[in-house]
Design a protein around this motif. Structure first.
Motif, PDB file in Angstrom:
ATOM      1  N   PRO A  58       0.790  -1.240   0.000  1.00 24.96           N
ATOM      2  CA  PRO A  58       0.000   0.000   0.000  1.00 24.96           C
ATOM      3  C   PRO A  58       0.814   1.279   0.000  1.00 24.96           C
ATOM      4  N   GLU A  59       2.086   1.235   0.369  1.00 26.71           N
ATOM      5  CA  GLU A  59       2.891   2.454   0.439  1.00 26.71           C
ATOM      6  C   GLU A  59       3.635   2.734  -0.854  1.00 26.71           C
ATOM      7  N   THR A  60       3.346   2.001  -1.915  1.00 26.67           N
ATOM      8  CA  THR A  60       4.049   2.186  -3.169  1.00 26.67           C
ATOM      9  C   THR A  60       3.220   3.035  -4.131  1.00 26.67           C
ATOM     10  N   GLY A  61       3.716   3.178  -5.339  1.00 19.29           N
ATOM     11  CA  GLY A  61       2.987   3.823  -6.412  1.00 19.29           C
ATOM     12  C   GLY A  61       3.118   2.997  -7.672  1.00 19.29           C
ATOM     13  N   VAL A  62       2.077   3.003  -8.497  1.00 21.58           N
ATOM     14  CA  VAL A  62       2.068   2.219  -9.720  1.00 21.58           C
ATOM     15  C   VAL A  62       1.850   3.153 -10.902  1.00 21.58           C
ATOM     16  N   MET A  63       2.695   3.053 -11.926  1.00 19.57           N
ATOM     17  CA  MET A  63       2.550   3.838 -13.148  1.00 19.57           C
ATOM     18  C   MET A  63       2.539   2.866 -14.324  1.00 19.57           C
ATOM     19  N   VAL A  64       1.553   2.999 -15.199  1.00 19.94           N
ATOM     20  CA  VAL A  64       1.408   2.123 -16.350  1.00 19.94           C
ATOM     21  C   VAL A  64       1.379   2.973 -17.622  1.00 19.94           C
ATOM     22  N   VAL A  65       2.130   2.561 -18.655  1.00 24.77           N
ATOM     23  CA  VAL A  65       2.123   3.253 -19.939  1.00 24.77           C
ATOM     24  C   VAL A  65       1.806   2.255 -21.039  1.00 24.77           C
ATOM     25  N   ASP A  66       1.311   2.769 -22.177  1.00 24.08           N
ATOM     26  CA  ASP A  66       1.030   1.889 -23.300  1.00 24.08           C
ATOM     27  C   ASP A  66       2.259   1.768 -24.195  1.00 24.08           C
ATOM     28  N   ALA A  67       2.094   1.124 -25.344  1.00 27.34           N
ATOM     29  CA  ALA A  67       3.230   0.857 -26.217  1.00 27.34           C
ATOM     30  C   ALA A  67       3.852   2.126 -26.784  1.00 27.34           C
ATOM     31  N   ASP A  68       3.096   3.235 -26.785  1.00 27.17           N
ATOM     32  CA  ASP A  68       3.616   4.512 -27.285  1.00 27.17           C
ATOM     33  C   ASP A  68       4.089   5.426 -26.169  1.00 27.17           C
ATOM     34  N   LEU A  69       4.263   4.857 -24.978  1.00 25.64           N
ATOM     35  CA  LEU A  69       4.709   5.606 -23.802  1.00 25.64           C
ATOM     36  C   LEU A  69       3.725   6.706 -23.425  1.00 25.64           C
ATOM     37  N   ARG A  70       2.446   6.442 -23.649  1.00 26.01           N
ATOM     38  CA  ARG A  70       1.410   7.345 -23.147  1.00 26.01           C
ATOM     39  C   ARG A  70       0.925   6.818 -21.801  1.00 26.01           C
ATOM     40  N   LEU A  71       0.701   7.740 -20.862  1.00 26.01           N
ATOM     41  CA  LEU A  71       0.315   7.355 -19.521  1.00 26.01           C
ATOM     42  C   LEU A  71      -1.089   6.749 -19.516  1.00 26.01           C
ATOM     43  N   GLY A 131      -1.415   5.593  -6.303  1.00 26.00           N
ATOM     44  CA  GLY A 131      -0.622   5.236  -5.132  1.00 26.00           C
ATOM     45  C   GLY A 131      -0.151   6.445  -4.353  1.00 26.00           C
ATOM     46  N   PRO A 132       0.064   6.265  -3.061  1.00 29.00           N
ATOM     47  CA  PRO A 132       0.451   7.382  -2.189  1.00 29.00           C
ATOM     48  C   PRO A 132       1.799   7.999  -2.528  1.00 29.00           C
ATOM     49  N   VAL A 133       2.704   7.249  -3.170  1.00 27.06           N
ATOM     50  CA  VAL A 133       4.017   7.815  -3.505  1.00 27.06           C
ATOM     51  C   VAL A 133       3.861   9.033  -4.401  1.00 27.06           C
ATOM     52  N   TYR A 134       3.017   8.947  -5.434  1.00 27.90           N
ATOM     53  CA  TYR A 134       2.846  10.056  -6.367  1.00 27.90           C
ATOM     54  C   TYR A 134       2.052  11.190  -5.742  1.00 27.90           C
ATOM     55  N   ALA A 140       6.998   1.982  -7.690  1.00 33.67           N
ATOM     56  CA  ALA A 140       7.953   2.852  -6.988  1.00 33.67           C
ATOM     57  C   ALA A 140       7.676   2.848  -5.489  1.00 33.67           C
ATOM     58  N   GLN A 141       8.731   2.825  -4.711  1.00 32.93           N
ATOM     59  CA  GLN A 141       8.610   2.932  -3.261  1.00 32.93           C
ATOM     60  C   GLN A 141       9.623   3.963  -2.761  1.00 32.93           C
ATOM     61  N   ASP A 142       9.146   4.954  -2.017  1.00 33.87           N
ATOM     62  CA  ASP A 142      10.006   6.000  -1.477  1.00 33.87           C
ATOM     63  C   ASP A 142      10.788   5.438  -0.293  1.00 33.87           C
ATOM     64  N   ILE A 143      12.102   5.336  -0.444  1.00 32.32           N
ATOM     65  CA  ILE A 143      12.952   4.789   0.627  1.00 32.32           C
ATOM     66  C   ILE A 143      13.914   5.850   1.148  1.00 32.32           C
TER      67      ILE A 143
END
Length: 526
Positions: free
Chosen positions: A27-40, A45-48, A121-124
């Motif tokens: 739960p303390e991480t963040g998730v970012m997903v992009v498509d094949a053209d690098l579009r978000l 997630g709380p990190v972002y 991503a996890q803020d450490i």
């Protein structure tokens, strides 16, 4: 070494489902997903949110327009590698020059669609800074300014001895030829749970985990030749009680006046807590991978039904079969249930598995085969289970009496009242009921009184050594007597030889199963 878990996420479906699965476990991480053209596609997630990212306005835009330029310059190559099918993990990455992150990049293919990529991503930052501050503080307290240099150790032996003995971090002096401990301080003794006297009789190898020795022994020749000024590794020490302690170890050669190595000076910082957190994170990622593999197995029809025969000890004939699920890996290798059922039970997929077995068990019953079907602890409380059973009976026209539903005694501990209700409903529609692993728990007599059933399955713990254990024979005889008193039949599990089979017949057991009688074998699922 991090597992390849996130490369297995494509079986979990679309981006929101992937993010929900990961954030549910971490739960303390963040998730970012992009498509094949690098579009978000998604940023959650709380990190972002914590660091000022707008997690909604960037969706659909190019990743280079969403994240800071400095972040793209440092991470762009990893995103591109993930799109190309590569997995990468950065244990410590300074994205913006201010904070530190743990980052994991993996390819992603949503429901078989065009390839995309995921970053977790996890803020450490606080952990890294805290560790750096602790190391700096400990080293400052441990050494006088002149003791930091190797030549000063000889120039001020008394000062070094006092600093060595009283240092708050673990320190050692090791003979480079024999690798025996010449001197250790109190902090080192406390860390590895051994006395000075015991350590002086041991070598460095004696108390090191065998798997970590190559990292040390591989670097020592370079220290001796002078091509390496300091060796820094992470390794495990073995304590007398069998436990392990992880340490970050720094080894520095102390030179004589002529340039030869006098001793190896070691400093050790306990990093067991960090390693434990890392292991927990790895386990969570493995669970994600396991869940994705289960979903794909359903989609690709890679589950198999195996059955083990149960015989009547009076006639020797097979009277019913216990159904056991197995899964094939993508490479065709058979995967044992212990490798995938725990993840299925933890994340709710076990109900789908139970229904899959139920449907095929009903088909077999309709063909005249008596079958035993295991009900998981999660499905005991499923309000739709009985309706599913009734629906399968109606679909196949199977005789309900040919279906025996089996629950373990340990599963009943948390769901006793629900299980009683379930058993009563199953009996009303004509199905039979078995209590598995009888004798393994503490509620056996309570279940005999309150749970409507037809069979008691004697736990294999009492069967395994029954040939030589008088105590086990007494237990089996007592269970047989109890079962007969309640009008139940007994089934002995785990029969491995003919002598045990003959003994069980003498003790009055009704039925038996085990490898001696027949191993689980694949059923024709055509």
């Amino acid at each position: 070494m991090l597992p390849a878990a996130l490369s297995e996420l494509e079986g979990l479906g679309d981006a929101p489902r992937v993010a929900a699965t990961i954030l549910g476990l971490m739960p303390e991480t963040g998730v970012m997903v992009v498509d094949a053209d690098l579009r978000l596609v998604l940023m959650e997630g709380p990190v972002y949110a914590r660091h000022g990212y707008d997690v909604t306005s960037g969706v659909g835009r190019s990743l280079q327009d969403v994240i800071p330029a400095v972040a793209w310059s440092r991470l762009g190559e990893h995103w591109l590698a993930a799109l190309a099918g590569e997995r990468r993990t950065l244990d410590t990455a300074s994205v913006d020059g201010e904070r530190d992150y743990w980052l994991h990049f993996a390819p992603w293919r949503p429901n078989g669609g065009p390839a995309g990529a995921i970053m977790v991503a996890q803020d450490i930052t606080e952990r890294v800074r805290g560790r750096e501050q602790t190391l700096e503080r400990d080293r400052a307290a441990a050494f006088a300014a002149d003791a930091a240099s190797r030549t000063a150790l000889h120039q001020s032996e008394e000062r070094f001895r006092q600093g060595f003995e009283n240092a708050p971090i673990a320190m050692t002096l090791v003979d480079p030829a024999s690798m025996r401990y010449m001197r250790v301080n109190d902090a080192f003794c406390r860390m590895i749970g051994r006395t000075r006297e015991a350590l002086q009789e041991l070598t460095y190898v004696d108390i090191s985990h065998p798997a970590d020795l190559p990292a040390i022994t591989g670097g020592l020749p370079q220290l001796v030749r002078g091509s390496l000024e300091q060796l820094v590794v992470e390794k495990r020490y073995l304590r007398p009680d069998g436990s392990e302690v992880w340490a970050s170890v720094s080894i520095t050669p102390v030179l004589e006046a002529g340039g030869d190595i006098d001793v190896l000076f070691g400093q050790m910082v306990d990093i067991t807590e960090r390693k434990t957190r890392e292991a927990s994170l790895h386990a969570q990622l493995d669970e994600i991978a396991g869940l994705g593999e289960i979903r794909r197995a359903f989609e690709e029809d890679r589950f198999e039904l195996h059955a083990q025969p149960i015989i009547d000890l009076a006639t020797g004939e097979t009277v019913q079969r216990e159904l056991l699920i197995r899964m094939r890996g993508a490479d065709g290798e058979l995967i044992a249930p212990g490798a995938f059922l725990p993840a299925a039970e933890k994340h709710g997929a076990i109900r789908d598995i139970d229904r899959w077995v139920l449907a095929r068990g009903a088909d077999l019953a309709a063909g005249g085969v008596d079958v035993e079907i295991n009900i998981s602890a999660a499905s005991i409380g499923d309000p739709g289970l009985v309706a599913d059973i009734e629906r399968e009976l109606a679909r196949t026209g199977a005789d309900p009496a040919r279906l025996v539903f089996e629950i373990t005694e340990t599963a009943l501990i948390a769901e006793t009242e629900v299980a009683v209700t379930l058993a009563e409903r199953l009996r009303r529609i004509g199905c039979r009921f078995a209590l598995d692993d009888f004798g393994s728990g503490y509620g056996g007599f309570h279940y005999l009184k309150h749970l409507p059933m037809d069979f008691l399955k004697v736990d294999r713990e009492f069967i395994r050594d029954a040939r030589t254990s008088v105590a086990d024979q007494h237990v089996i005889r007592a269970i047989v007597g109890l079962a007969r008193g309640f009008g139940l039949q007994t089934i002995a599990e785990g029969v491995e030889d003919q002598e045990t089979l003959d003994l069980l017949r003498e003790l009055g057991v009704d039925h038996a199963q085990g490898f001696h009688i027949g191993q689980p074998a694949l059923l024709d699922q055509g």
